[in-house]
Design a protein around this motif. Sequence first.
Motif, mmCIF file in Angstrom:
data_model
loop_
_atom_site.group_PDB
_atom_site.id
_atom_site.type_symbol
_atom_site.label_atom_id
_atom_site.label_comp_id
_atom_site.label_asym_id
_atom_site.label_seq_id
_atom_site.Cartn_x
_atom_site.Cartn_y
_atom_site.Cartn_z
ATOM 1 N N ILE A 1 0.837 -1.206 0.000
ATOM 2 C CA ILE A 1 0.000 0.000 0.000
ATOM 3 C C ILE A 1 0.871 1.255 0.000
ATOM 4 C CG2 ILE A 1 -1.624 1.341 1.394
ATOM 5 C CD1 ILE A 1 -2.798 -1.385 2.328
ATOM 6 N N HIS A 2 1.868 1.291 0.857
ATOM 7 C CA HIS A 2 2.761 2.450 0.915
ATOM 8 C C HIS A 2 3.511 2.628 -0.409
ATOM 9 C CE1 HIS A 2 2.170 3.659 5.008
ATOM 10 N NE2 HIS A 2 2.522 2.489 5.503
ATOM 11 N N ASN A 3 3.868 1.523 -1.029
ATOM 12 C CA ASN A 3 4.598 1.590 -2.297
ATOM 13 C C ASN A 3 3.746 2.226 -3.394
ATOM 14 O OD1 ASN A 3 7.030 0.665 -3.929
ATOM 15 N ND2 ASN A 3 5.385 -0.348 -5.045
ATOM 16 N N LYS B 1 1.324 4.359 -2.990
ATOM 17 C CA LYS B 1 1.222 5.797 -2.701
ATOM 18 C C LYS B 1 2.517 6.511 -3.083
ATOM 19 C CE LYS B 1 -2.079 5.267 1.112
ATOM 20 N NZ LYS B 1 -2.295 5.418 2.583
ATOM 21 N N GLY B 2 3.648 5.861 -2.839
ATOM 22 C CA GLY B 2 4.928 6.455 -3.205
ATOM 23 C C GLY B 2 5.090 6.604 -4.706
ATOM 24 N N LEU B 3 4.672 5.590 -5.445
ATOM 25 C CA LEU B 3 4.740 5.689 -6.905
ATOM 26 C C LEU B 3 3.908 6.857 -7.411
ATOM 27 C CD1 LEU B 3 4.538 1.923 -7.955
ATOM 28 C CD2 LEU B 3 6.446 3.480 -8.405
ATOM 29 N N GLU B 4 2.757 7.065 -6.809
ATOM 30 C CA GLU B 4 1.903 8.177 -7.224
ATOM 31 C C GLU B 4 2.595 9.523 -6.997
ATOM 32 O OE1 GLU B 4 -0.841 8.169 -8.883
ATOM 33 O OE2 GLU B 4 -0.983 5.977 -8.938
ATOM 34 N N GLN B 5 3.408 9.632 -5.967
ATOM 35 C CA GLN B 5 4.167 10.868 -5.743
ATOM 36 C C GLN B 5 5.078 11.152 -6.942
ATOM 37 O OE1 GLN B 5 5.339 9.436 -1.509
ATOM 38 N NE2 GLN B 5 5.746 11.634 -1.480
ATOM 39 N N TYR B 6 5.764 10.115 -7.404
ATOM 40 C CA TYR B 6 6.674 10.288 -8.547
ATOM 41 C C TYR B 6 5.899 10.540 -9.840
ATOM 42 C CZ TYR B 6 10.536 8.883 -5.586
ATOM 43 O OH TYR B 6 11.483 8.827 -4.594
ATOM 44 N N TYR B 7 4.779 9.874 -10.000
ATOM 45 C CA TYR B 7 3.974 10.098 -11.211
ATOM 46 C C TYR B 7 3.504 11.548 -11.294
ATOM 47 C CZ TYR B 7 3.571 4.938 -11.428
ATOM 48 O OH TYR B 7 3.818 3.594 -11.498
ATOM 49 N N ARG B 8 3.031 12.074 -10.159
ATOM 50 C CA ARG B 8 2.560 13.468 -10.144
ATOM 51 C C ARG B 8 3.700 14.425 -10.487
ATOM 52 N NH1 ARG B 8 -0.315 11.673 -5.551
ATOM 53 N NH2 ARG B 8 1.276 12.509 -4.137
ATOM 54 N N PHE B 9 4.855 14.174 -9.911
ATOM 55 C CA PHE B 9 6.023 15.003 -10.205
ATOM 56 C C PHE B 9 6.350 14.965 -11.691
ATOM 57 C CE2 PHE B 9 10.641 14.203 -10.988
ATOM 58 C CZ PHE B 9 11.059 15.524 -11.002
ATOM 59 N N CYS B 10 6.383 13.786 -12.288
ATOM 60 C CA CYS B 10 6.718 13.648 -13.707
ATOM 61 C C CYS B 10 5.704 14.349 -14.589
ATOM 62 C CB CYS B 10 6.804 12.166 -14.089
ATOM 63 S SG CYS B 10 8.210 11.294 -13.379
ATOM 64 N N GLU B 11 4.436 14.210 -14.247
ATOM 65 C CA GLU B 11 3.387 14.836 -15.054
ATOM 66 C C GLU B 11 3.437 16.356 -14.933
ATOM 67 O OE1 GLU B 11 0.080 12.702 -13.496
ATOM 68 O OE2 GLU B 11 0.657 10.847 -14.521
ATOM 69 N N GLU B 12 3.729 16.856 -13.751
ATOM 70 C CA GLU B 12 3.857 18.305 -13.561
ATOM 71 C C GLU B 12 5.043 18.880 -14.339
ATOM 72 O OE1 GLU B 12 4.226 18.747 -9.387
ATOM 73 O OE2 GLU B 12 2.113 18.280 -8.951
ATOM 74 N N SER C 1 10.110 6.081 1.750
ATOM 75 C CA SER C 1 8.997 6.532 2.584
ATOM 76 C C SER C 1 8.423 7.802 1.964
ATOM 77 C CB SER C 1 9.485 6.832 4.001
ATOM 78 O OG SER C 1 10.372 7.947 3.986
ATOM 79 N N HIS C 2 7.249 8.218 2.441
ATOM 80 C CA HIS C 2 6.628 9.440 1.916
ATOM 81 C C HIS C 2 7.588 10.620 2.018
ATOM 82 C CE1 HIS C 2 3.327 12.243 0.986
ATOM 83 N NE2 HIS C 2 3.907 13.032 1.881
ATOM 84 N N GLU C 3 8.246 10.755 3.166
ATOM 85 C CA GLU C 3 9.157 11.881 3.389
ATOM 86 C C GLU C 3 10.370 11.789 2.471
ATOM 87 O OE1 GLU C 3 7.928 9.880 5.735
ATOM 88 O OE2 GLU C 3 6.444 11.254 6.616
ATOM 89 N N GLU D 1 11.501 14.501 -0.402
ATOM 90 C CA GLU D 1 12.815 15.133 -0.355
ATOM 91 C C GLU D 1 13.556 14.991 -1.682
ATOM 92 O OE1 GLU D 1 14.839 13.312 2.887
ATOM 93 O OE2 GLU D 1 13.438 14.060 4.399
ATOM 94 N N VAL D 2 13.600 13.781 -2.219
ATOM 95 C CA VAL D 2 14.359 13.583 -3.453
ATOM 96 C C VAL D 2 13.655 14.253 -4.631
ATOM 97 C CG1 VAL D 2 13.366 11.370 -4.218
ATOM 98 C CG2 VAL D 2 15.764 11.905 -4.729
ATOM 99 N N ILE D 3 12.338 14.309 -4.608
ATOM 100 C CA ILE D 3 11.602 15.018 -5.659
ATOM 101 C C ILE D 3 11.947 16.507 -5.623
ATOM 102 C CG2 ILE D 3 9.286 15.809 -6.317
ATOM 103 C CD1 ILE D 3 8.313 12.941 -5.683
ATOM 104 N N ASP D 4 12.061 17.073 -4.436
ATOM 105 C CA ASP D 4 12.465 18.485 -4.319
ATOM 106 C C ASP D 4 13.836 18.705 -4.956
ATOM 107 O OD1 ASP D 4 10.163 19.320 -3.075
ATOM 108 O OD2 ASP D 4 10.987 19.168 -1.033
ATOM 109 N N LYS D 5 14.748 17.775 -4.734
ATOM 110 C CA LYS D 5 16.087 17.903 -5.322
ATOM 111 C C LYS D 5 16.045 17.720 -6.831
ATOM 112 C CE LYS D 5 17.772 18.743 -1.355
ATOM 113 N NZ LYS D 5 18.093 20.150 -1.004
ATOM 114 N N MET D 6 15.167 16.861 -7.301
ATOM 115 C CA MET D 6 14.992 16.696 -8.746
ATOM 116 C C MET D 6 14.471 17.991 -9.368
ATOM 117 S SD MET D 6 13.315 12.877 -8.982
ATOM 118 C CE MET D 6 14.294 11.397 -8.693
#
Length: 366
Positions: free
Chosen positions: A277-279, A281-292, A345-347, A351-356
């Motif tokens: 489940i956590h995984n 949700k984490g993938l969705e974080q990266y998908y949103r970043f890529c789409e944005e 993890s979510h955090e 963090e790494v998305i911010d650096k990206m």
Amino acid sequence: MKWKSQIQNLKAYQPGKTMDDVKELFNLERVVKLASNENPFGCSKNVETFLKTNVLSHAIYPDGYAKELRLKVAGHLSVEPGQLLFGNGSDEVIEIISRALLGVGKSTVMATPTFPQYKHNAIVEGAEIREVPLDPLGRHQLGKMLEAIDDSTAVVWLCSPNNPTGEYIRNGELISFLDAVPPHVLVVLDEAYYEYVVADDYYDSLELLKSYPQLLITRTFSKAYGIAGFRVGFGIGSEEVIGKLEPIREPFNNNTLAQGAASAAIEDQAFIEECRIHNRKGLEQYYRFCEEEGLHYVPSQANFVLIDFGVSGDEVFQYLMSKGYIVRSGEALGFPHSVRVTVGSHEQNEEVIDKMKEFLTLQKRV
């Protein structure tokens, strides 16, 4: 010395920099590793309890048959104990298969890019390697893989979900493929990331095994179960196939601690479900970043995502590493403009998305 000719230019596995290496190199106090598809949530508390409460004799060899672990895995999967082959990680299972079936005059078929140990072991054994490129969506081209099979072919390797793309083989595609594969060919279905899959059209490999005795499945405790440090993987096949492979296995290849840790881990399926489940949700974080940001990515059924930044993956890798985040450059994975990022993890993901985003901003200024 009379070295095998095929290993003259063979390179040893090159591990990435350790977290301590990166701390020292960039004078950092904290480093987050998102490069090797390890479980960011660690392992089940069952494993921690086992390690704290069991006093083991270090002078005694481990159980060479891994009886307790074998019975627990067999019960969990509803297979016979004799259908299981245990390895020092699924890497060793791949090595055992290669040693048993591949050699000079034999050929093996695999996708490219995919998990590199299939090719590595085939080279060591002197087999002919036939690689079939993934399609533009990152999927196995099973029809072309069938065309690559002939009388010399001994093993076909299928990685699903595939490393490094996270793509998977659909149920109907796999059944059609298995129906067409000649009976003399062993089909190895690498399911290292099986526990993370949520796709509705993913196949039931254990059910397929009942109809296709030439199928062999590999799985591992290194990913979702979070005990990569103990190195436990296994193969699942017909008793006839496993019976041929078992004599090649080293007698005491899984140490006592590893067997106990894996036995404890498999009993906690609630932990695995929580990680799944956590995984997602984490993938969705990266998908949103890529789409944005307008970046191409491959939708993943694993615990990592491959993101195309449009520049050298090494450049992205170096920038993120300098900020304390270790990912995997696609330069070494067959996707030179991408990086593969383990879902943390979510955090950690935020963090790494911010650096990206910082990296992309700097790129726009150049």
